[in-house]
Write an enzyme that holds these catalytic residues in place. Structure first.
Site, PDB file in Angstrom:
ATOM      1  N   THR A  93       0.848  -1.190   0.000  1.00 57.38           N
ATOM      2  CA  THR A  93       0.000   0.000   0.000  1.00 57.38           C
ATOM      3  C   THR A  93       0.882   1.238   0.000  1.00 57.38           C
ATOM      4  O   THR A  93       1.744   1.393   0.874  1.00 57.38           O
ATOM      5  CB  THR A  93      -0.913  -0.003   1.245  1.00 57.38           C
ATOM      6  OG1 THR A  93      -1.604  -1.256   1.320  1.00 57.38           O
ATOM      7  CG2 THR A  93      -1.935   1.113   1.172  1.00 57.38           C
ATOM      8  N   TYR A 145       6.359  -1.387  -9.013  1.00 57.86           N
ATOM      9  CA  TYR A 145       5.693  -0.726 -10.133  1.00 57.86           C
ATOM     10  C   TYR A 145       6.784  -0.516 -11.180  1.00 57.86           C
ATOM     11  O   TYR A 145       7.673   0.313 -10.999  1.00 57.86           O
ATOM     12  CB  TYR A 145       5.122   0.630  -9.730  1.00 57.86           C
ATOM     13  CG  TYR A 145       3.806   0.574  -8.998  1.00 57.86           C
ATOM     14  CD1 TYR A 145       2.635   0.207  -9.656  1.00 57.86           C
ATOM     15  CD2 TYR A 145       3.724   0.916  -7.655  1.00 57.86           C
ATOM     16  CE1 TYR A 145       1.423   0.178  -8.986  1.00 57.86           C
ATOM     17  CE2 TYR A 145       2.516   0.890  -6.978  1.00 57.86           C
ATOM     18  CZ  TYR A 145       1.364   0.519  -7.652  1.00 57.86           C
ATOM     19  OH  TYR A 145       0.176   0.485  -6.990  1.00 57.86           O
ATOM     20  N   ARG A 180      -9.736   8.458 -10.548  1.00 52.69           N
ATOM     21  CA  ARG A 180     -10.023   8.556  -9.123  1.00 52.69           C
ATOM     22  C   ARG A 180     -10.622   9.910  -8.775  1.00 52.69           C
ATOM     23  O   ARG A 180      -9.915  10.918  -8.644  1.00 52.69           O
ATOM     24  CB  ARG A 180      -8.754   8.269  -8.322  1.00 52.69           C
ATOM     25  CG  ARG A 180      -8.206   6.869  -8.646  1.00 52.69           C
ATOM     26  CD  ARG A 180      -6.977   6.523  -7.860  1.00 52.69           C
ATOM     27  NE  ARG A 180      -6.400   5.276  -8.357  1.00 52.69           N
ATOM     28  CZ  ARG A 180      -5.253   4.765  -7.947  1.00 52.69           C
ATOM     29  NH1 ARG A 180      -4.558   5.392  -7.018  1.00 52.69           N
ATOM     30  NH2 ARG A 180      -4.801   3.631  -8.452  1.00 52.69           N
ATOM     31  N   SER A 262      -6.337  -9.803  -7.425  1.00 54.03           N
ATOM     32  CA  SER A 262      -6.631  -8.478  -6.877  1.00 54.03           C
ATOM     33  C   SER A 262      -7.161  -7.581  -7.979  1.00 54.03           C
ATOM     34  O   SER A 262      -6.741  -7.690  -9.133  1.00 54.03           O
ATOM     35  CB  SER A 262      -5.342  -7.862  -6.306  1.00 54.03           C
ATOM     36  OG  SER A 262      -5.524  -6.504  -5.960  1.00 54.03           O
ATOM     37  N   HIS A 264      -6.947  -4.293  -7.215  1.00 49.46           N
ATOM     38  CA  HIS A 264      -6.349  -3.059  -6.688  1.00 49.46           C
ATOM     39  C   HIS A 264      -7.312  -2.349  -5.741  1.00 49.46           C
ATOM     40  O   HIS A 264      -7.344  -1.120  -5.659  1.00 49.46           O
ATOM     41  CB  HIS A 264      -5.963  -2.126  -7.838  1.00 49.46           C
ATOM     42  CG  HIS A 264      -4.636  -1.456  -7.679  1.00 49.46           C
ATOM     43  ND1 HIS A 264      -3.496  -1.900  -8.309  1.00 49.46           N
ATOM     44  CD2 HIS A 264      -4.244  -0.375  -6.940  1.00 49.46           C
ATOM     45  CE1 HIS A 264      -2.482  -1.108  -7.994  1.00 49.46           C
ATOM     46  NE2 HIS A 264      -2.909  -0.182  -7.162  1.00 49.46           N
ATOM     47  N   SER A 296      -8.650  -7.448  -1.781  1.00 52.44           N
ATOM     48  CA  SER A 296      -9.717  -6.551  -2.252  1.00 52.44           C
ATOM     49  C   SER A 296     -11.014  -6.824  -1.504  1.00 52.44           C
ATOM     50  O   SER A 296     -11.670  -7.847  -1.703  1.00 52.44           O
ATOM     51  CB  SER A 296      -9.949  -6.629  -3.762  1.00 52.44           C
ATOM     52  OG  SER A 296      -8.774  -6.234  -4.466  1.00 52.44           O
ATOM     53  N   ARG A 299     -12.634  -7.338   5.105  1.00 55.50           N
ATOM     54  CA  ARG A 299     -12.910  -6.546   6.294  1.00 55.50           C
ATOM     55  C   ARG A 299     -13.251  -7.409   7.511  1.00 55.50           C
ATOM     56  O   ARG A 299     -13.367  -6.882   8.621  1.00 55.50           O
ATOM     57  CB  ARG A 299     -14.085  -5.579   6.042  1.00 55.50           C
ATOM     58  CG  ARG A 299     -13.855  -4.567   4.922  1.00 55.50           C
ATOM     59  CD  ARG A 299     -12.775  -3.577   5.274  1.00 55.50           C
ATOM     60  NE  ARG A 299     -12.574  -2.583   4.226  1.00 55.50           N
ATOM     61  CZ  ARG A 299     -11.739  -2.704   3.206  1.00 55.50           C
ATOM     62  NH1 ARG A 299     -11.009  -3.817   3.071  1.00 55.50           N
ATOM     63  NH2 ARG A 299     -11.605  -1.747   2.321  1.00 55.50           N
ATOM     64  N   ARG A 319      -6.490  -1.092   3.422  1.00 55.81           N
ATOM     65  CA  ARG A 319      -7.099   0.087   4.039  1.00 55.81           C
ATOM     66  C   ARG A 319      -7.316  -0.053   5.539  1.00 55.81           C
ATOM     67  O   ARG A 319      -6.979   0.872   6.292  1.00 55.81           O
ATOM     68  CB  ARG A 319      -8.427   0.424   3.331  1.00 55.81           C
ATOM     69  CG  ARG A 319      -8.262   0.984   1.913  1.00 55.81           C
ATOM     70  CD  ARG A 319      -9.645   1.311   1.341  1.00 55.81           C
ATOM     71  NE  ARG A 319      -9.614   1.857   0.002  1.00 55.81           N
ATOM     72  CZ  ARG A 319      -9.742   1.128  -1.117  1.00 55.81           C
ATOM     73  NH1 ARG A 319      -9.848  -0.205  -1.015  1.00 55.81           N
ATOM     74  NH2 ARG A 319      -9.740   1.704  -2.293  1.00 55.81           N
TER      75      ARG A 319
END
Length: 371
Positions: A93, A145, A180, A262, A264, A296, A299, A319
Site C-alpha cells: 500500500t 511498479y 479517481r 486483486s 487493486h 480486495s 474486512r 485500508r
C-alpha cells in the site's frame, strides 16, 4: 501531530479497542487530512467495484460443522517456504506517511509483532531498507511498479535484494491510473516525498498527483517482464492484478512463482468483477501449481475464511491496516491484525476447522441473494 510541508501526520502510538474493522474508517477520517484520506479511501469513478469487493463475500456461505471434536484453532501456515503465524498479510500500500509520521516503518513493526508477512510498495513513504529494518528480520516482500526506465527498476530490485526481501510482487493492473474522483475533487498532490523515488530521475513524488506518478510507469508489461525480473533477482516473482484464469496461466507460463488475485481494491478498472467472484475459477485453473494471494474488500474474519476456502493461500488487506496505523501507529497495526485473527479463530471453531489447511478444504455454499 507532525507537520511536513503543511500536511498534518498522526504520531499516535497506542493499542486500539476495536469493535470491528469497518468502524475504523470513520475514526481515521477524523484525523487524516481530507486529501490524504480521499487518496486512501477512494476507488475509481463512482466506486462501484470498490463496494462490490466486500459485498461479493455474501455470494458464499460458510457451512457450520458440529461434533467436530476440536478446540483452539491454529492460524499458522507455511507459504512460499515461510513459516507465518497468520494467513493474513499486509498488502503493498503506497504512501503510508499520509496516515502516520512513521509510515511503513510502523506498519512493518506491527505486522512483525503478530508473526505476519509485510509487503512494501515502490511508492512507499519509507525506504526499502528502513522498512525492512523496522521489521527486525520478519519476512517482507517488495512490490514493484515497473518504470519505463529499466535502470530505475534494477536499482529498486538491487535495494530490495540487499534488504533481504523474500519475493518480488510485480503489479500488472496499473499501467495507467484509474479515474479517481476523490483525488480530483480534492486536487490532491502528494505532500510527502516517496523515499524510493528521491534519488532517481522520477523525482521525489512530492507535489505531484497520482497521474504524474503513473506517467513514469511502464505502460507495456508482458510475460517477458516476469521472466526478466525473475532472472535478474533470482527471487520468486508474484504477479499481482490477476482477474481471470487465462491471465493466471499466462503468468505461470512466464515463470511466475505466485498469483496475486486483486483488482487493486477497486482503484483501477471500475465496472470489473469483485475479486472474490473470480477467485474460485482462478484457483481451479492454477490447480496448486503455485501459491495464490488474494486481496480486495477484506474486512472480516469470515472474509478471510471464505477466501481461503475458495482457493487462496494468503489473504491480504490494506485500508483497515492504514486506518489502524493512523489511529495507533505500530500498536494500532498490531491491533488490527489481532482483531481479524480473533474473528477468524471464532469462524474456524464454528466451522469445525482446526488448521488453515482444513479451512482450504472447507465447503462453501453459493447462493446469490437479491439485492
Amino acid at each position: 501531530m507532525t507537520v511536513v510541508n503543511g500536511y498534518e501526520q498522526s504520531d499516535n502510538e497506542k493499542k486500539l479497542d476495536i469493535l470491528n474493522l469497518p468502524a475504523l474508517e470513520d475514526e481515521a477520517k477524523k484525523i487524516i487530512p481530507t486529501g490524504g484520506y480521499g487518496y486512501i479511501f477512494g476507488g475509481s469513478e463512482d466506486d462501484w467495484t470498490l463496494r462490490q469487493n466486500t459485498k461479493a463475500f455474501e455470494h458464499a456461505q460458510i457451512v457450520p460443522k458440529a461434533l467436530s471434536d476440536i478446540e483452539s484453532p491454529d492460524l499458522s501456515t507455511n507459504v512460499f517456504g515461510l513459516d507465518l503465524k497468520t494467513p493474513v498479510m499486509m498488502a503493498p500500500t503506497a504512501a503510508q506517511g499520509l496516515a502516520h509520521a512513521k509510515g511503513e516503518a510502523d506498519t512493518a513493526r506491527g505486522v512483525a509483532a503478530v508473526g505476519g508477512l509485510m509487503a512494501q510498495s515502490t511508492y512507499s513513504s519509507t525506504s526499502i531498507a528502513d522498512t525492512a529494518a523496522a521489521g527486525n528480520g520478519a519476512p517482507q516482500f517488495f512490490q514493484l511498479y515497473m518504470s519505463k526506465d529499466w535502470s530505475f527498476n534494477e536499482s529498486l530490485l538491487d535495494e530490495a535484494k540487499k534488504a533481504g526481501v523474500k519475493a518480488i510482487i510485480l503489479t500488472v493492473d496499473a499501467t495507467v491510473d484509474g479515474y479517481r474522483e476523490q483525488d480530483i475533487i480534492n486536487n490532491f498532490q502528494f505532500p510527502i516525498p516517496m523515499a524510493n523515488l528521491t534519488k532517481f530521475s522520477e523525482g521525489d513524488g512530492k507535489g505531484k498527483g497520482i497521474g504524474e506518478i503513473y506517467a513514469s510507469a511502464a505502460q507495456k508489461i508482458g510475460p517477458d517482464d516476469v521472466r526478466r525480473i525473475a532472472e535478474y533477482t533470482d527471487l520468486p516473482v508474484i504477479v499481482k492484478g490477476i482477474q481471470s484464469p487465462e491471465d493466471a496461466l499466462r503468468a505461470i507460463g512466464a515463470g511466475a512463482a505466485g498469483i496475486y488475485v486483486s483488482n487493486h481494491g477497486g482503484r483501477q478498472l471500475n465496472g470489473g468483477p469483485a475479486s472474490f467472484d473470480v477467485l474460485e475459477s482462478i484457483a481451479k485453473a492454477v490447480n496448486h501449481q503455485v501459491p495464490i494471494i488474494f486481496d480486495s474488500g477484506v474486512r472480516r474474519g469470515s472474509h478471510v475464511f471464505k477466501a481461503l476456502a475458495a482457493g487462496a493461500d494468503l489473504v491480504a488487506f490494506g485500508r483497515p491496516v492504514i486506518y489502524g496505523l493512523a489511529l495507533g501507529g505500530a500498536e494500532g497495526v498490531q491491533s488490527v491484525f489481532e482483531h481479524i485473527d480473533h474473528e477468524l479463530e471464532i469462524i474456524m471453531q464454528l466451522a469445525g476447522t482446526k488448521t488453515i489447511e482444513d479451512v482450504k478444504h472447507a465447503p462453501l455454499l453459493h447462493i446469490n441473494y437479491a439485492d
